[in-house]
Design a protein around this motif. Structure first.
Motif, mmCIF file in Angstrom:
data_model
loop_
_atom_site.group_PDB
_atom_site.id
_atom_site.type_symbol
_atom_site.label_atom_id
_atom_site.label_comp_id
_atom_site.label_asym_id
_atom_site.label_seq_id
_atom_site.Cartn_x
_atom_site.Cartn_y
_atom_site.Cartn_z
ATOM 1 N N SER A 159 1.033 -1.231 0.068
ATOM 2 C CA SER A 159 -0.152 0.251 0.056
ATOM 3 C C SER A 159 0.681 1.367 0.048
ATOM 4 N N PHE A 160 1.884 1.122 1.028
ATOM 5 C CA PHE A 160 2.512 2.433 0.822
ATOM 6 C C PHE A 160 3.626 2.762 -0.435
ATOM 7 N N LEU A 161 3.874 1.710 -1.063
ATOM 8 C CA LEU A 161 4.686 1.604 -2.265
ATOM 9 C C LEU A 161 3.903 2.297 -3.361
ATOM 10 N N ASN A 162 2.461 1.641 -3.523
ATOM 11 C CA ASN A 162 1.602 1.903 -4.682
ATOM 12 C C ASN A 162 1.344 3.351 -4.487
ATOM 13 N N TYR A 163 1.136 3.971 -3.385
ATOM 14 C CA TYR A 163 0.787 5.130 -2.995
ATOM 15 C C TYR A 163 1.959 6.330 -3.226
ATOM 16 N N SER A 164 3.000 6.034 -2.532
ATOM 17 C CA SER A 164 4.068 7.016 -2.678
ATOM 18 C C SER A 164 4.544 6.910 -4.147
ATOM 19 N N LEU A 165 4.750 5.999 -4.840
ATOM 20 C CA LEU A 165 5.361 5.990 -6.156
ATOM 21 C C LEU A 165 4.319 6.825 -7.231
ATOM 22 N N SER A 166 3.031 6.934 -6.729
ATOM 23 C CA SER A 166 2.209 7.827 -7.528
ATOM 24 C C SER A 166 2.591 9.338 -7.323
ATOM 25 N N PHE A 167 3.367 9.612 -6.527
ATOM 26 C CA PHE A 167 3.741 11.410 -6.241
ATOM 27 C C PHE A 167 5.302 11.415 -6.589
ATOM 28 N N THR A 168 6.019 10.390 -7.247
ATOM 29 C CA THR A 168 7.263 10.224 -7.564
ATOM 30 C C THR A 168 7.670 11.453 -8.449
ATOM 31 N N ILE A 169 8.458 12.531 -7.927
ATOM 32 C CA ILE A 169 9.108 13.565 -8.758
ATOM 33 C C ILE A 169 10.420 13.220 -9.372
ATOM 34 N N ASN A 174 18.022 10.734 -14.030
ATOM 35 C CA ASN A 174 18.446 9.652 -13.156
ATOM 36 C C ASN A 174 18.035 9.747 -11.898
ATOM 37 N N GLU A 175 17.048 10.659 -11.316
ATOM 38 C CA GLU A 175 16.997 10.967 -10.146
ATOM 39 C C GLU A 175 15.514 10.951 -10.044
ATOM 40 N N SER A 176 14.849 10.364 -8.750
ATOM 41 C CA SER A 176 13.412 10.218 -8.596
ATOM 42 C C SER A 176 13.392 10.642 -6.928
ATOM 43 N N TYR A 177 12.279 11.413 -6.539
ATOM 44 C CA TYR A 177 11.973 11.570 -5.301
ATOM 45 C C TYR A 177 10.591 11.487 -4.906
ATOM 46 N N ILE A 178 10.462 11.332 -3.610
ATOM 47 C CA ILE A 178 9.011 11.118 -3.102
ATOM 48 C C ILE A 178 8.764 12.141 -2.312
ATOM 49 N N PRO A 179 7.682 13.288 -2.289
ATOM 50 C CA PRO A 179 7.779 14.240 -1.158
ATOM 51 C C PRO A 179 7.551 13.868 -0.066
ATOM 52 N N LYS A 181 5.545 15.111 2.297
ATOM 53 C CA LYS A 181 4.048 15.145 2.246
ATOM 54 C C LYS A 181 3.195 13.932 1.845
ATOM 55 N N ALA A 182 3.807 13.184 1.040
ATOM 56 C CA ALA A 182 3.254 12.249 0.204
ATOM 57 C C ALA A 182 3.303 11.187 1.408
ATOM 58 N N VAL A 183 4.446 10.923 1.932
ATOM 59 C CA VAL A 183 4.473 9.865 2.928
ATOM 60 C C VAL A 183 3.639 10.283 4.192
ATOM 61 N N GLU A 184 3.592 11.556 4.585
ATOM 62 C CA GLU A 184 2.781 11.853 5.820
ATOM 63 C C GLU A 184 1.491 11.392 5.486
ATOM 64 N N ASP A 185 0.986 11.891 4.331
ATOM 65 C CA ASP A 185 -0.511 11.694 4.075
ATOM 66 C C ASP A 185 -0.730 10.193 3.990
ATOM 67 N N TRP A 186 -0.006 9.313 3.515
ATOM 68 C CA TRP A 186 -0.018 7.760 3.518
ATOM 69 C C TRP A 186 -0.373 7.396 4.811
ATOM 70 N N TYR A 187 0.743 7.893 5.882
ATOM 71 C CA TYR A 187 0.579 7.413 7.128
ATOM 72 C C TYR A 187 -0.631 7.689 7.693
#
Length: 204
Positions: A159-169, A174-179, A181-187
C-alpha cells in the motif's frame, strides 16, 4: 517442600505456589507490568508420583491483570520432567477476548472467581494426551498469528509503495524523489483506516 519455582526478570526466585486444586497450583506476580520475561521451573525438591514421570506434563498459563474482569488465562507452554524449565516473554501478552478461557477449554479456573488485579501463573498437572492436545492448539494458533502478521506487513508495504510512487518527482532522468508530504499523508490515511477497522488491510 516447593515443587515449582518462578523467576521473574530482575527479581528473586519465588516458590510460594498455592495449591488451589488437586492438580493445580497458583502463584501471584506483583507489579507484573514491570516484567518482560519469567522462567517457570521444577525445583527438583519433590518428584512426580510413581508412574507419572514422563507421562504428565505441566500446562502453564498466564493471567494478565485486568481491573474490570476475572482472570483470562492464556496458554504459554509446558514443562515436564524431560523439560524442567521454560522461559516465557509476557510483556507482549494482553487479554484476548477471542481466546477461550480455561473453563471453556474444560479446565478449572484455579479456584479464582474474583477480579484479579495482579498477574498470576497457574500450573495444571494433566494427562499426557490432554497436554499434547493443548500444546498442538497453541502451536496452531501461534502459526496462524505469524502468518497473519506477515500478510499484514506485506499488505502495508505494498500500500505504501503504490501510494508513494504515484507522487514520484523526477527532476533529472537519473533521479527520483517522493515528497515527504506524500509519506505523511499515506501514514495518516492508513492509521485512520486502521482505527476504524483493524482488518481493512485484508481488502487491499
Amino acid at each position: 517442600m516447593a515443587m515449582f519455582g518462578l523467576l521473574a526478570s530482575g527479581r528473586l526466585v519465588q516458590t510460594n505456589y498455592e495449591m488451589v486444586g488437586e492438580k493445580q497450583f497458583l502463584i501471584t506476580i506483583p507489579d507484573a507490568h514491570e516484567i518482560n520475561h519469567v522462567v517457570v521451573f521444577l525445583t527438583g525438591a519433590v518428584a512426580f508420583p510413581d508412574g507419572y514421570a514422563g507421562l504428565v506434563f505441566l500446562s502453564v498459563y498466564f493471567s494478565w491483570p485486568d481491573p474490570s474482569a476475572p482472570p483470562n488465562w492464556q496458554l504459554l507452554g509446558i514443562i515436564s520432567n524431560e523439560k524442567p524449565s521454560s522461559i516465557y516473554k509476557i510483556s507482549s501478552l494482553r487479554k484476548n477476548q477471542e481466546q477461550p478461557t480455561l473453563e471453556q477449554s474444560g479446565f478449572l479456573q484455579f479456584g479464582q472467581t474474583k477480579i484479579s488485579h495482579v498477574a498470576q501463573i497457574g500450573i495444571s498437572i494433566e494427562a499426557i494426551d490432554v497436554v499434547q492436545h493443548q500444546h498442538q492448539l497453541l502451536e496452531a494458533e501461534n502459526s496462524k498469528n505469524q502468518t497473519q502478521f506477515v500478510e499484514f506487513a506485506q499488505k502495508m508495504l505494498q500500500s505504501f509503495l503504490n501510494y508513494s510512487l504515484s507522487f514520484t518527482i523526477s527532476p533529472t532522468p537519473n533521479e527520483s524523489y517522493i515528497p515527504v508530504k506524500a509519506v505523511e499523508d499515506w501514514y495518516k490515511n492508513f492509521e485512520r483506516k486502521l482505527s476504524l477497522n483493524p482488518y481493512f488491510w485484508k481488502q487491499l
